[in-house]
Design a protein around this motif. Sequence first.
Motif, PDB file in Angstrom:
ATOM      1  N   GLN A 161       0.855  -1.182   0.000  1.00 44.92           N
ATOM      2  CA  GLN A 161       0.000   0.000   0.000  1.00 44.92           C
ATOM      3  C   GLN A 161       0.892   1.234   0.000  1.00 44.92           C
ATOM      4  O   GLN A 161       1.840   1.333   0.775  1.00 44.92           O
ATOM      5  CB  GLN A 161      -0.916   0.015   1.226  1.00 44.92           C
ATOM      6  CG  GLN A 161      -1.976   1.105   1.171  1.00 44.92           C
ATOM      7  CD  GLN A 161      -1.877   2.105   2.321  1.00 44.92           C
ATOM      8  OE1 GLN A 161      -0.796   2.349   2.847  1.00 44.92           O
ATOM      9  NE2 GLN A 161      -2.990   2.705   2.679  1.00 44.92           N
ATOM     10  N   GLU A 163       1.244   5.296   0.533  1.00 49.20           N
ATOM     11  CA  GLU A 163       0.512   6.314   1.287  1.00 49.20           C
ATOM     12  C   GLU A 163       1.249   7.649   1.273  1.00 49.20           C
ATOM     13  O   GLU A 163       2.476   7.703   1.406  1.00 49.20           O
ATOM     14  CB  GLU A 163       0.308   5.849   2.723  1.00 49.20           C
ATOM     15  CG  GLU A 163      -0.589   6.774   3.552  1.00 49.20           C
ATOM     16  CD  GLU A 163      -1.284   6.029   4.666  1.00 49.20           C
ATOM     17  OE1 GLU A 163      -2.197   5.232   4.359  1.00 49.20           O
ATOM     18  OE2 GLU A 163      -0.896   6.199   5.835  1.00 49.20           O
ATOM     19  N   ASP A 268      -2.284   4.929  -3.041  1.00 51.47           N
ATOM     20  CA  ASP A 268      -3.517   4.229  -2.691  1.00 51.47           C
ATOM     21  C   ASP A 268      -4.308   4.993  -1.639  1.00 51.47           C
ATOM     22  O   ASP A 268      -5.523   4.853  -1.553  1.00 51.47           O
ATOM     23  CB  ASP A 268      -3.190   2.832  -2.150  1.00 51.47           C
ATOM     24  CG  ASP A 268      -2.427   1.982  -3.161  1.00 51.47           C
ATOM     25  OD1 ASP A 268      -2.922   1.860  -4.295  1.00 51.47           O
ATOM     26  OD2 ASP A 268      -1.348   1.483  -2.826  1.00 51.47           O
ATOM     27  N   ASP A 269      -3.604   5.782  -0.816  1.00 51.53           N
ATOM     28  CA  ASP A 269      -4.297   6.493   0.258  1.00 51.53           C
ATOM     29  C   ASP A 269      -3.603   7.828   0.520  1.00 51.53           C
ATOM     30  O   ASP A 269      -2.371   7.925   0.449  1.00 51.53           O
ATOM     31  CB  ASP A 269      -4.301   5.652   1.536  1.00 51.53           C
ATOM     32  CG  ASP A 269      -5.237   6.197   2.599  1.00 51.53           C
ATOM     33  OD1 ASP A 269      -6.138   6.985   2.243  1.00 51.53           O
ATOM     34  OD2 ASP A 269      -5.074   5.861   3.785  1.00 51.53           O
ATOM     35  N   TRP A 270      -4.406   8.846   0.784  1.00 50.23           N
ATOM     36  CA  TRP A 270      -3.910  10.173   1.170  1.00 50.23           C
ATOM     37  C   TRP A 270      -4.412  10.387   2.593  1.00 50.23           C
ATOM     38  O   TRP A 270      -5.574  10.687   2.819  1.00 50.23           O
ATOM     39  CB  TRP A 270      -4.448  11.247   0.219  1.00 50.23           C
ATOM     40  CG  TRP A 270      -4.068  11.002  -1.217  1.00 50.23           C
ATOM     41  CD1 TRP A 270      -4.588  10.073  -2.056  1.00 50.23           C
ATOM     42  CD2 TRP A 270      -3.075  11.712  -1.953  1.00 50.23           C
ATOM     43  NE1 TRP A 270      -3.974  10.154  -3.278  1.00 50.23           N
ATOM     44  CE2 TRP A 270      -3.046  11.149  -3.255  1.00 50.23           C
ATOM     45  CE3 TRP A 270      -2.209  12.772  -1.652  1.00 50.23           C
ATOM     46  CZ2 TRP A 270      -2.178  11.606  -4.244  1.00 50.23           C
ATOM     47  CZ3 TRP A 270      -1.350  13.226  -2.638  1.00 50.23           C
ATOM     48  CH2 TRP A 270      -1.337  12.650  -3.914  1.00 50.23           C
ATOM     49  N   PHE A 271      -3.514  10.193   3.554  1.00 54.63           N
ATOM     50  CA  PHE A 271      -3.913  10.166   4.964  1.00 54.63           C
ATOM     51  C   PHE A 271      -3.776  11.553   5.574  1.00 54.63           C
ATOM     52  O   PHE A 271      -2.699  12.150   5.566  1.00 54.63           O
ATOM     53  CB  PHE A 271      -3.045   9.169   5.730  1.00 54.63           C
ATOM     54  CG  PHE A 271      -3.563   8.845   7.095  1.00 54.63           C
ATOM     55  CD1 PHE A 271      -4.279   7.685   7.314  1.00 54.63           C
ATOM     56  CD2 PHE A 271      -3.335   9.699   8.169  1.00 54.63           C
ATOM     57  CE1 PHE A 271      -4.762   7.379   8.588  1.00 54.63           C
ATOM     58  CE2 PHE A 271      -3.800   9.406   9.429  1.00 54.63           C
ATOM     59  CZ  PHE A 271      -4.529   8.243   9.639  1.00 54.63           C
TER      60      PHE A 271
END
Length: 466
Positions: A161, A163, A268-271
């Motif tokens: 993943q 990020e 996959d993710d923008w935290f």
Amino acid sequence: MKNAVVDIIRGALEESRRREELKVSAEPTIIVSVPREEGHGDLATTVAMALASSEKKKPREIAEILVRNIRDEAAIIEKTEIAGPGFINFFLRNRYWTSVLRDVAEAGPEYGRSDAGRGEKAQVEFVSANPTGPLHVGHGRGAAVGDALARLLSFAGYDVQREFYVNDRGRQVRLLGESVWARVCDLQGTPYPFPEEGYKGAYIRDIAAAFNNSQALREMARRLGASDWAGLASRPLEDVLPFVISFAKDSIMAEIRRDLDDFGVSFDDWFSEESLYRDGKVEQVLAGLRAQGIMYDKDGAQWFATSRFGDDKDRVVIKQDGEMTYFASDIAYHEDKFLRGFDRVIDIWGADHHGYIPRMKAVVQALGHDPARFEVLLVQLVNLLREGQPVAMGKREGEFVTLSEVVREPRTRFTTSSTRTRGSARSSGRRPSGESLFLRSRRRISRCSCFQRRWRWRSRSPPSRR
């Protein structure tokens, strides 16, 4: 090829034991590497020296026994030589190299794929630039390294993943909002003091102009009960700032996403850092540390006893005025990573953050996780020289070379390869291969015409990661 030679060495060990020339009570770690000097063969091993103690023989004598018991059924070895105290050098036949090339050609893009990771969940966090300005050229190397690492891990069988940690909270974001608001007031003919440490780049004026003509400005006026600009300008800064910050952050993050997409890097993710506070995760993890006695009060501040876990000293988590440090966010963020079930957590930081590693290793251990599951890869970034003089890149000063400029400039030189690779990947729904992206990224940064005309560059310790 290394694996093939390792198998041959393992076979020689077994044969030597069968003939009772060596005891080999426990198989040693077989290390095969490329010799430093070309005349010492294609590959070499130190296994004879590793066995010297347990076999109670001289390494060279052990090497002679092993060479005598080599069974090269595939006939890949042209000759072996024993060098120095007991190195075994292997010279491979030319036809072996050509057979490897044949295997590569037949396998195509799948050559080298493995299941070494066995589906282990790995997270790679990289770039993670502050949403206070465009990505600059320094971020490009971190993006290329992180993207290449994620692709390689995925190719090796890990469930990866990617990020991007969005630092959308704290003093820097507030300064962004104050800077934009000052420029909006200028556009309205109502001078407002520009913050002393505000962001001076031209992009701030662009954001201010966009906000000045946006629905967001009208919505802010409506919600604050202001019927005209005079009514809006008279409102306290604390009333208008949340609206301005939200618009500015969203504008910059949209540009960051576009730049990374043009660079061939996706996430996959923008935290969001802010989400850690909104969801109560920071207070929750700190409360747990207090309950364990790992956090304590001293001099009006709250401290994390990281020295108990290998750090050189304890660290402040909450300052005397009650403000949370960045450390508080990082504690909660890394706890959240492990709670999401990642077996391996990899952060890519700028080299000036090397001193931060023991602190975060201590955090991971204090939270009850194996610190070996947390790894940090440091990257050296870029120092630009103009006419032989270093140019300090900084968002606040407004002087930097943007990543978008690096991507745009070489397109006339690399149109064929980059357009075809990226186009085919998008049409098929797949990312381009890790190798092609990594090499393309290096070309973009190191051969960019904008540098050749105006800049020289060298590696150095980079600006802050966050």
